[in-house]
Design an enzyme around this catalytic site. Structure first.
Site, short mmCIF file in Angstrom:
data_model
loop_
_atom_site.label_atom_id
_atom_site.label_comp_id
_atom_site.label_asym_id
_atom_site.label_seq_id
_atom_site.Cartn_x
_atom_site.Cartn_y
_atom_site.Cartn_z
N ASP A 1 -2.59 -12.83 16.11
CA ASP A 1 -3.13 -12.03 17.22
C ASP A 1 -4.05 -12.87 18.12
O ASP A 1 -3.98 -12.78 19.35
CB ASP A 1 -3.80 -10.73 16.74
CG ASP A 1 -4.70 -10.93 15.54
OD1 ASP A 1 -4.80 -12.06 15.02
OD2 ASP A 1 -5.33 -9.94 15.10
N ASP B 1 0.76 -0.25 8.26
CA ASP B 1 0.84 0.83 7.29
C ASP B 1 -0.49 1.55 7.04
O ASP B 1 -0.61 2.29 6.07
CB ASP B 1 1.38 0.28 5.97
CG ASP B 1 0.50 -0.84 5.41
OD1 ASP B 1 -0.42 -1.29 6.13
OD2 ASP B 1 0.72 -1.26 4.27
N ASP B 2 -1.49 1.32 7.88
CA ASP B 2 -2.77 1.99 7.67
C ASP B 2 -3.26 2.70 8.93
O ASP B 2 -4.45 2.86 9.14
CB ASP B 2 -3.84 0.98 7.20
CG ASP B 2 -4.08 -0.11 8.23
OD1 ASP B 2 -3.29 -0.22 9.19
OD2 ASP B 2 -5.06 -0.86 8.07
N HIS C 1 5.62 -12.76 7.98
CA HIS C 1 6.34 -11.48 7.93
C HIS C 1 6.61 -10.94 9.34
O HIS C 1 7.72 -10.49 9.64
CB HIS C 1 5.52 -10.48 7.11
CG HIS C 1 6.20 -9.15 6.95
ND1 HIS C 1 5.50 -8.01 6.63
CD2 HIS C 1 7.49 -8.78 7.10
CE1 HIS C 1 6.35 -7.00 6.57
NE2 HIS C 1 7.56 -7.42 6.85
N ARG D 1 0.84 -1.20 0.00
CA ARG D 1 0.00 0.00 0.00
C ARG D 1 0.88 1.25 0.00
O ARG D 1 1.59 1.51 0.98
CB ARG D 1 -0.92 0.01 1.22
CG ARG D 1 -1.98 -1.07 1.12
CD ARG D 1 -2.99 -0.97 2.23
NE ARG D 1 -2.50 -1.50 3.49
CZ ARG D 1 -3.28 -1.91 4.49
NH1 ARG D 1 -4.59 -1.84 4.36
NH2 ARG D 1 -2.77 -2.37 5.61
#
Ligand code: NAG
Ligand code: NAG
Ligand code: NAG
Length: 439
Positions: free
Chosen positions: A283, A205-206, A183, A107
């Protein structure tokens, strides 16, 4: 704090030096105006320009020296209010380096997150930004490289393992989650094993962040390292929607639920969980009691992050229903000047139990009708899973459990605001433990 005379003299010398330099600039500027009448040559002008630039740079250096001297001696805080000294104890700012690990993929809007991090951080030495990129996406890589060129991002590392992950047919739709877990494992190994940082703040990244994002993590670091029952600090409140939080940006909690979405982790915890890291759904795996082992996260009343990424692996419907309604804090709370030791287990638990169970108990109908509006806070009791879910739906809070723990809960208690009133949605006061069968 006592300032020695030597220090004072030193500071004075620097002040004088800045003053003299300033006069030097003014002299140059006036001379250049004067010189204009004689129509100076290009070479003369260039020399003058060079001189001024040089002087300016020296002044800036002096100024920053003066600033750091002031911080060192505490003169800035003392100046005119000598009594006002930050409380000691396990809050405050311990100056440890806290790298920001930004998890990125494909992104290009990673720039929006990076811009805010750069805008609000106070020091790139203290808070270096390390972007770990998966997916081999050229355009995103180019965007990140621009931040490297300007030294606003300190490291850009790329996940080397881009091989396919073999999955059977029914798991194929979860490929994204497998890649993310792989990752994370690699990136956190880099941070803690290769670069050997003692703590890291993990973001994606958001995320947008609040002005006091760094202040919050800097202050809570001391709690994370000194209370063994705390294993993370998170910027997130799962029930932190507009209208469901109070206007108390300084309010923090302990939470049995791992919230993620901007969170701080210690190397010692990574050394424990890293080797058994799961291949997917990391998570939820962390929320499992096998990993959590009754440890808690610190979380705020008002979120310090919010997400703008509708197009993520797990977003879409969930984004429209929940994430986009999250209230992002917009005020700066000077957490490092506060005494946060109330968050330590031995201080928090007795106080929290009193606060919750001294609150008058009412029915959910009474909450909704507003018939108890005159009371500051109300408590609603649940005893079964079904009761939890149906009441949660009525009051508009998240109704799911992970490993038996309701989102946001501490000792089974979920604290939120309903039509301006504080509600504690709580089990009976003799509560002992979560039931992992509640899903
Ligand atoms: C790359 O990922 C695959 C699948 O997740 C794994 O089996 C393999 O061991 C990894 N390779 C390396 C070098 O880590
Ligand atoms: C990593 O840092 C710790 C101190 O935080 C130190 O004890 C250890 O030796 C370091 N390890 C490496 C490999 O540099
Ligand atoms: C900080 O708060 C704790 C209680 O939470 C208290 O015991 C301690 O004395 C306080 N420290 C200072 C310096 O005010």
């Amino acid at each position: 704090m006592v300032m020695t005379n030597v220090r004072r003299k030193h500071v004075l010398c620097v002040v004088v030096a800045v003053f003299i330099s300033w006069n030097a600039i003014m002299y140059y500027v006036l001379m250049s105006r004067h010189a204009r009448k004689k129509i100076p040559s290009d070479v003369e002008l260039d020399n003058l320009d060079f001189g001024i630039q040089n002087q300016l740079r020296r002044n800036l250096e002096l100024l920053s020296k003066l600033r750091s001297l002031r911080n060192e001696t505490g003169l800035g805080m003392k100046s005119d209010r000598t009594q006002h000294v930050a409380p000691p104890g396990p809050s405050g700012d311990d100056n440890v380096v806290l790298p920001i690990l930004m998890i990125a993929c494909d992104r290009v809007t990673v720039s929006r997150s990076l811009d805010l991090l750069i805008k609000y951080r106070t020091s790139k030495e203290r808070f270096p930004i390390i972007v770990s990129q998966d997916c081999n996406h050229k355009l995103t890589s180019d965007v990140i490289q621009k931040y490297i060129a300007s030294d606003n991002v300190q490291k850009h590392i790329k996940h080397p393992n881009q091989t396919d992950i073999p999955l059977n047919k029914k798991d194929k739709k979860f490929l994204g989650y497998y890649k993310i877990a792989r990752h994370y494992k690699w990136a956190l190994d880099q941070i803690f094993l290769k670069f050997n940082y003692s703590t890291a703040i993990i973001v994606e990244d958001d995320l947008d962040i609040s002005p006091d994002f760094f202040e919050y993590f800097a202050a809570t670091h001391r709690i994370l390292t000194s209370d063994p029952s705390v294993w993370c600090v998170s910027a997130w409140n799962d029930n932190g929607k507009n209208g469901m939080v109070s206007d108390e940006p300084e309010l923090l909690y302990r939470s049995d639920f791992f919230p993620g979405l901007g969170w701080m982790l210690e190397r010692k915890t990574w050394l424990e969980i890293g080797p058994k890291w799961p291949i997917t759904f990391w998570d939820d795996w962390m929320r499992h009691q096998d990993q959590r082992k009754d440890r808690v996260c610190i979380r705020p009343e008002i979120c310090r992050t919010s997400t703008f990424g509708k197009k993520g692996v797990s977003k879409g419907l969930y984004f429209d229903k929940h994430l986009k309604h999250i209230k992002l804090n917009d005020q700066f709370v000077a957490f490092t000047k506060k005494n946060l030791s109330y968050l330590m287990k031995e201080n928090y638990d007795p106080w929290f139990k009193h606060m919750v169970y001294d609150t008058p108990e009412v029915t959910v109908a009474e909450v909704m009708s507003g018939s108890k509006k005159h009371l500051k806070a109300l408590r609603v009791t649940y005893t079964t899973k079904e009761q939890y879910k149906s009441t949660a739906k009525k009051l508009g809070i998240m109704d799911d459990f992970k490993a038996g723990v309701p989102r946001v809960a501490y000792r089974g208690v979920v604290s939120f605001v309903y039509k301006g009133q504080r509600i504690y949605f709580a089990p009976k006061s003799d509560w002992q433990k979560y039931d992992i069968k509640w899903t």
